[in-house]
Design a protein around this motif. Structure first.
Motif, PDB file in Angstrom:
ATOM      1  N   VAL A  23     -31.708 -48.798 -29.423  1.00 54.49           N
ATOM      2  CA  VAL A  23     -32.808 -49.543 -30.034  1.00 54.49           C
ATOM      3  C   VAL A  23     -32.148 -50.394 -31.044  1.00 54.49           C
ATOM      4  CG1 VAL A  23     -34.947 -49.786 -30.911  1.00 54.49           C
ATOM      5  CG2 VAL A  23     -34.744 -48.703 -28.669  1.00 54.49           C
ATOM      6  N   LEU A  24     -31.448 -49.690 -31.941  1.00 52.87           N
ATOM      7  CA  LEU A  24     -30.974 -50.080 -32.986  1.00 52.87           C
ATOM      8  C   LEU A  24     -29.856 -51.276 -32.833  1.00 52.87           C
ATOM      9  CD1 LEU A  24     -30.789 -49.995 -36.135  1.00 52.87           C
ATOM     10  CD2 LEU A  24     -28.988 -48.249 -35.944  1.00 52.87           C
ATOM     11  N   ILE A  25     -28.991 -50.885 -31.940  1.00 54.96           N
ATOM     12  CA  ILE A  25     -28.043 -51.836 -31.484  1.00 54.96           C
ATOM     13  C   ILE A  25     -28.547 -53.049 -31.153  1.00 54.96           C
ATOM     14  CG2 ILE A  25     -26.041 -52.321 -29.910  1.00 54.96           C
ATOM     15  CD1 ILE A  25     -25.442 -49.233 -30.608  1.00 54.96           C
ATOM     16  N   LEU A  26     -29.531 -52.875 -29.937  1.00 58.64           N
ATOM     17  CA  LEU A  26     -29.990 -54.080 -29.309  1.00 58.64           C
ATOM     18  C   LEU A  26     -30.811 -54.867 -30.370  1.00 58.64           C
ATOM     19  CD1 LEU A  26     -31.129 -52.670 -25.959  1.00 58.64           C
ATOM     20  CD2 LEU A  26     -29.384 -54.060 -26.349  1.00 58.64           C
ATOM     21  N   GLY A  27     -31.874 -54.119 -31.070  1.00 61.54           N
ATOM     22  CA  GLY A  27     -32.668 -54.714 -31.863  1.00 61.54           C
ATOM     23  C   GLY A  27     -31.913 -55.348 -33.018  1.00 61.54           C
ATOM     24  N   LEU A  28     -30.968 -55.121 -33.561  1.00 61.02           N
ATOM     25  CA  LEU A  28     -30.026 -55.815 -34.554  1.00 61.02           C
ATOM     26  C   LEU A  28     -29.354 -57.002 -34.056  1.00 61.02           C
ATOM     27  CD1 LEU A  28     -28.025 -53.054 -36.670  1.00 61.02           C
ATOM     28  CD2 LEU A  28     -29.797 -54.432 -37.332  1.00 61.02           C
ATOM     29  N   ILE A  29     -28.775 -56.939 -32.763  1.00 60.05           N
ATOM     30  CA  ILE A  29     -28.403 -58.168 -32.192  1.00 60.05           C
ATOM     31  C   ILE A  29     -29.196 -59.162 -31.748  1.00 60.05           C
ATOM     32  CG2 ILE A  29     -26.789 -58.949 -30.229  1.00 60.05           C
ATOM     33  CD1 ILE A  29     -25.515 -56.301 -30.112  1.00 60.05           C
ATOM     34  N   LEU A  30     -30.254 -58.773 -31.064  1.00 60.86           N
ATOM     35  CA  LEU A  30     -31.297 -59.791 -30.603  1.00 60.86           C
ATOM     36  C   LEU A  30     -32.040 -60.472 -32.010  1.00 60.86           C
ATOM     37  CD1 LEU A  30     -32.163 -58.093 -27.258  1.00 60.86           C
ATOM     38  CD2 LEU A  30     -30.830 -60.144 -27.559  1.00 60.86           C
ATOM     39  N   GLY A  31     -32.323 -59.487 -32.701  1.00 59.76           N
ATOM     40  CA  GLY A  31     -33.173 -59.966 -33.890  1.00 59.76           C
ATOM     41  C   GLY A  31     -32.424 -60.860 -34.787  1.00 59.76           C
TER      42      GLY A  31
END
Length: 218
Positions: A23-31
């Motif tokens: 979630v951290l990786i996806l959240g940072l990239i997509l955010g």
């Protein structure tokens, strides 16, 4: 008693930690991508990202079964690649936790990135910083409070996931039985003492997580 108590606790933490990293990786990239993006259909895509936040967990579980079940193309491909279905496995619990926890991380990261002064990022670009270095050395440090807050809340949400996990991963002791599903079974079987121990452990962990969120904002 001790083994019965600690097995779901250990499994819940492992699942929440793994989904938290995803979630951290996806959240940072997509955010970062969505923070200042302007394109047609942006509202639709962002709504999809946030949808698990408001959907009942049983609906999320149902959709996961449809997408990754043995009758679906994705499920059949996974079974062919790994020689086993994804449903009722440890990874099924991770997927369910990741889906329900992602909106919290995404929203926090996007808010933090959107608040960054564009002139600061522009100055870094003028100095020759690549987009990757800009992301790591400028955007993330300036949004760190929002990222930490989102990460803690996502971990707590993954730790407490019940409905989607029960439907998609089942309640297999030592394999997919997390604290919430263990509480449900203990209550159903009349083992109130064990249920209370897990309930109090969840309250304690959640309390600590919320305290950490408040401290991260100060």
């Amino acid at each position: 008693m001790a083994e019965n108590f600690w097995a779901p606790v250990k499994l819940s933490i492992e699942i929440a930690f793994t989904s938290g990293i995803i979630v951290l990786i996806l959240g940072l990239i997509l955010g970062k991508v969505m923070a200042k993006a302007k394109f047609k259909g942006r509202v639709f895509i962002e709504t999809l990202f946030l949808l698990p936040l408001v959907l009942p967990p049983t609906v999320v579980g149902f959709l996961l079964i449809v997408l990754f079940g043995r009758q679906s193309p994705i499920g059949q491909m996974i079974e062919w690649l790994f020689q086993q279905p994804v449903m009722f496995t440890w990874w099924a619990a991770v997927i369910a936790s990741t889906i329900v926890a992602f909106p919290l991380m995404y929203q926090s990261a996007k808010t933090g990135f959107a608040a960054i002064d564009e002139d600061i990022e522009g100055a870094a670009r003028v100095d020759g910083a690549s987009e990757f270095r800009l992301f790591l050395l400028v955007s993330i440090p300036l949004s760190l409070k929002s990222i930490i807050s989102g990460g803690i809340l996502s971990f707590a949400r993954a730790l407490g996931e019940f409905g989607a996990t029960l439907m998609f991963a089942g309640n297999i002791p030592g394999k997919t039985q997390t604290i919430p599903t263990a509480i449900y079974i203990a209550l159903d079987s009349g083992n109130m003492h064990l249920a209370w121990l897990w309930v109090l452990s969840m309250i304690g962990i959640s309390f600590i997580m919320l305290v950490c969120v408040q401290l991260s904002k100060s």
